[in-house]
Design a protein around this motif. Sequence first.
Motif, PDB file in Angstrom:
ATOM      1  N   MET A 182      18.691  11.665   1.573  1.00  0.00           N
ATOM      2  CA  MET A 182      18.142  10.438   2.254  1.00  0.00           C
ATOM      3  C   MET A 182      18.560   9.163   1.277  1.00  0.00           C
ATOM      4  O   MET A 182      18.785   9.333   0.268  1.00  0.00           O
ATOM      5  CB  MET A 182      16.491  10.442   2.389  1.00  0.00           C
ATOM      6  N   ALA A 183      18.771   8.246   2.010  1.00  0.00           N
ATOM      7  CA  ALA A 183      19.220   6.866   1.132  1.00  0.00           C
ATOM      8  C   ALA A 183      18.185   6.101   0.593  1.00  0.00           C
ATOM      9  O   ALA A 183      16.854   6.421   0.706  1.00  0.00           O
ATOM     10  CB  ALA A 183      19.809   6.009   2.210  1.00  0.00           C
ATOM     11  N   THR A 184      18.540   5.393  -0.533  1.00  0.00           N
ATOM     12  CA  THR A 184      17.444   4.494  -1.001  1.00  0.00           C
ATOM     13  C   THR A 184      17.355   3.277  -0.255  1.00  0.00           C
ATOM     14  O   THR A 184      18.065   2.826   0.573  1.00  0.00           O
ATOM     15  CB  THR A 184      17.936   4.130  -2.510  1.00  0.00           C
ATOM     16  N   ALA A 185      15.949   2.482  -0.428  1.00  0.00           N
ATOM     17  CA  ALA A 185      15.874   1.327   0.112  1.00  0.00           C
ATOM     18  C   ALA A 185      16.949   0.208  -0.346  1.00  0.00           C
ATOM     19  O   ALA A 185      17.054  -0.452   0.449  1.00  0.00           O
ATOM     20  CB  ALA A 185      14.517   0.903  -0.086  1.00  0.00           C
ATOM     21  N   ASP A 186      17.230   0.466  -1.429  1.00  0.00           N
ATOM     22  CA  ASP A 186      18.328  -0.754  -2.105  1.00  0.00           C
ATOM     23  C   ASP A 186      19.568  -0.491  -1.337  1.00  0.00           C
ATOM     24  O   ASP A 186      20.343  -1.501  -1.032  1.00  0.00           O
ATOM     25  CB  ASP A 186      18.545  -0.441  -3.461  1.00  0.00           C
ATOM     26  N   LEU A 187      19.946   0.519  -0.984  1.00  0.00           N
ATOM     27  CA  LEU A 187      21.083   0.704  -0.332  1.00  0.00           C
ATOM     28  C   LEU A 187      21.239   0.589   1.123  1.00  0.00           C
ATOM     29  O   LEU A 187      21.973  -0.229   1.723  1.00  0.00           O
ATOM     30  CB  LEU A 187      21.603   2.469  -0.397  1.00  0.00           C
ATOM     31  N   LEU A 188      19.924   0.794   1.888  1.00  0.00           N
ATOM     32  CA  LEU A 188      19.899   0.253   3.320  1.00  0.00           C
ATOM     33  C   LEU A 188      19.396  -0.945   3.636  1.00  0.00           C
ATOM     34  O   LEU A 188      19.716  -1.525   4.687  1.00  0.00           O
ATOM     35  CB  LEU A 188      18.671   1.633   3.976  1.00  0.00           C
ATOM     36  N   LEU A 189      18.348  -1.389   2.754  1.00  0.00           N
ATOM     37  CA  LEU A 189      17.956  -2.591   3.168  1.00  0.00           C
ATOM     38  C   LEU A 189      18.422  -3.867   2.559  1.00  0.00           C
ATOM     39  O   LEU A 189      18.125  -4.866   2.605  1.00  0.00           O
ATOM     40  CB  LEU A 189      16.436  -2.628   2.671  1.00  0.00           C
ATOM     41  N   HIS A 190      19.844  -3.598   1.980  1.00  0.00           N
ATOM     42  CA  HIS A 190      20.650  -4.847   1.666  1.00  0.00           C
ATOM     43  C   HIS A 190      20.881  -5.743   3.068  1.00  0.00           C
ATOM     44  O   HIS A 190      21.240  -5.028   4.081  1.00  0.00           O
ATOM     45  CB  HIS A 190      22.059  -4.333   0.958  1.00  0.00           C
ATOM     46  N   PRO A 191      20.942  -6.824   3.103  1.00  0.00           N
ATOM     47  CA  PRO A 191      21.209  -7.567   4.444  1.00  0.00           C
ATOM     48  C   PRO A 191      22.459  -7.222   5.041  1.00  0.00           C
ATOM     49  O   PRO A 191      22.479  -7.330   6.273  1.00  0.00           O
ATOM     50  CB  PRO A 191      21.100  -9.167   3.924  1.00  0.00           C
ATOM     51  N   ALA A 223      10.833   8.753  -1.311  1.00  0.00           N
ATOM     52  CA  ALA A 223      11.700   7.551  -1.616  1.00  0.00           C
ATOM     53  C   ALA A 223      10.505   6.495  -1.413  1.00  0.00           C
ATOM     54  O   ALA A 223      10.602   5.773  -2.532  1.00  0.00           O
ATOM     55  CB  ALA A 223      13.102   7.516  -0.841  1.00  0.00           C
ATOM     56  N   ARG A 224      10.056   6.054  -0.366  1.00  0.00           N
ATOM     57  CA  ARG A 224       9.193   5.031  -0.302  1.00  0.00           C
ATOM     58  C   ARG A 224       8.068   5.095  -1.273  1.00  0.00           C
ATOM     59  O   ARG A 224       7.356   4.100  -1.725  1.00  0.00           O
ATOM     60  CB  ARG A 224       8.623   5.023   1.247  1.00  0.00           C
ATOM     61  N   ALA A 225       7.374   6.295  -1.524  1.00  0.00           N
ATOM     62  CA  ALA A 225       6.244   6.461  -2.331  1.00  0.00           C
ATOM     63  C   ALA A 225       6.796   6.204  -4.006  1.00  0.00           C
ATOM     64  O   ALA A 225       5.856   5.715  -4.447  1.00  0.00           O
ATOM     65  CB  ALA A 225       5.871   7.958  -2.464  1.00  0.00           C
ATOM     66  N   THR A 226       7.964   6.014  -4.282  1.00  0.00           N
ATOM     67  CA  THR A 226       8.416   5.560  -5.411  1.00  0.00           C
ATOM     68  C   THR A 226       8.651   4.227  -5.912  1.00  0.00           C
ATOM     69  O   THR A 226       8.859   3.641  -6.719  1.00  0.00           O
ATOM     70  CB  THR A 226       9.663   6.397  -5.871  1.00  0.00           C
ATOM     71  N   MET A 227       8.735   3.492  -4.493  1.00  0.00           N
ATOM     72  CA  MET A 227       9.124   2.111  -4.596  1.00  0.00           C
ATOM     73  C   MET A 227       7.773   1.221  -5.043  1.00  0.00           C
ATOM     74  O   MET A 227       6.768   1.548  -4.704  1.00  0.00           O
ATOM     75  CB  MET A 227       9.656   1.575  -3.162  1.00  0.00           C
ATOM     76  N   THR A 228       8.058   0.124  -5.874  1.00  0.00           N
ATOM     77  CA  THR A 228       7.225  -0.723  -6.242  1.00  0.00           C
ATOM     78  C   THR A 228       6.666  -1.509  -5.322  1.00  0.00           C
ATOM     79  O   THR A 228       7.199  -1.799  -4.338  1.00  0.00           O
ATOM     80  CB  THR A 228       7.422  -1.478  -7.628  1.00  0.00           C
ATOM     81  N   LYS A 229       5.366  -2.185  -5.532  1.00  0.00           N
ATOM     82  CA  LYS A 229       5.108  -3.143  -4.726  1.00  0.00           C
ATOM     83  C   LYS A 229       6.211  -4.441  -4.477  1.00  0.00           C
ATOM     84  O   LYS A 229       6.493  -4.865  -3.185  1.00  0.00           O
ATOM     85  CB  LYS A 229       3.751  -3.785  -5.110  1.00  0.00           C
TER      86      LYS A 229
END
Length: 179
Positions: A1-10, A84-90
Amino acid sequence: MATADLLLHPVRMRILQALFETDPLTTAQLRERLPDIAPATMYRHVAVLAESGVLEVADERRVRGTVERSYRVRKEAATVDQDARATMTKEDHQRSYSTFAASLMGDFDRYAAHADADPHVDGVVYRQAAVWLTDEEHAAMVAEIEHAVMSRTGGARNGGRRRRVVSLVVVPDEPKGSS
């Protein structure tokens, strides 16, 4: 699975949205669909997505002495899983949500920029509702919605079908434990 930083870059998010539920596209075809993204930026972000395994090469062919690749999304790699979402900060969630919301606005702006766009005729829908649910009911509702959407992906392009982008956002009114 990908990270939020990877996928949610504009830029990467827009590339993925252009490739979801469509035939594989070359980088040149992506540039036609996303003309506001500079060529070097497009190539760099396609390379990042391919190297991470989110995009895969669907086809290669020789064009004027170089290799032209067509890409498609690997759906199983194009999500941020619960762990991965669980490890993300607010702050990570705030940044990711802002990128997601900006992407929604951009999608609508690109649609509305078409001279023949008619939101009523084209079935544009944006709604909000408040529901009172237990955690279990909430999880069941999200699963039902995801199933309803996912069961309709992969349909053939015929019979007047048009590609439609469906987005889901669920935000609690207050954090757990607040009353």
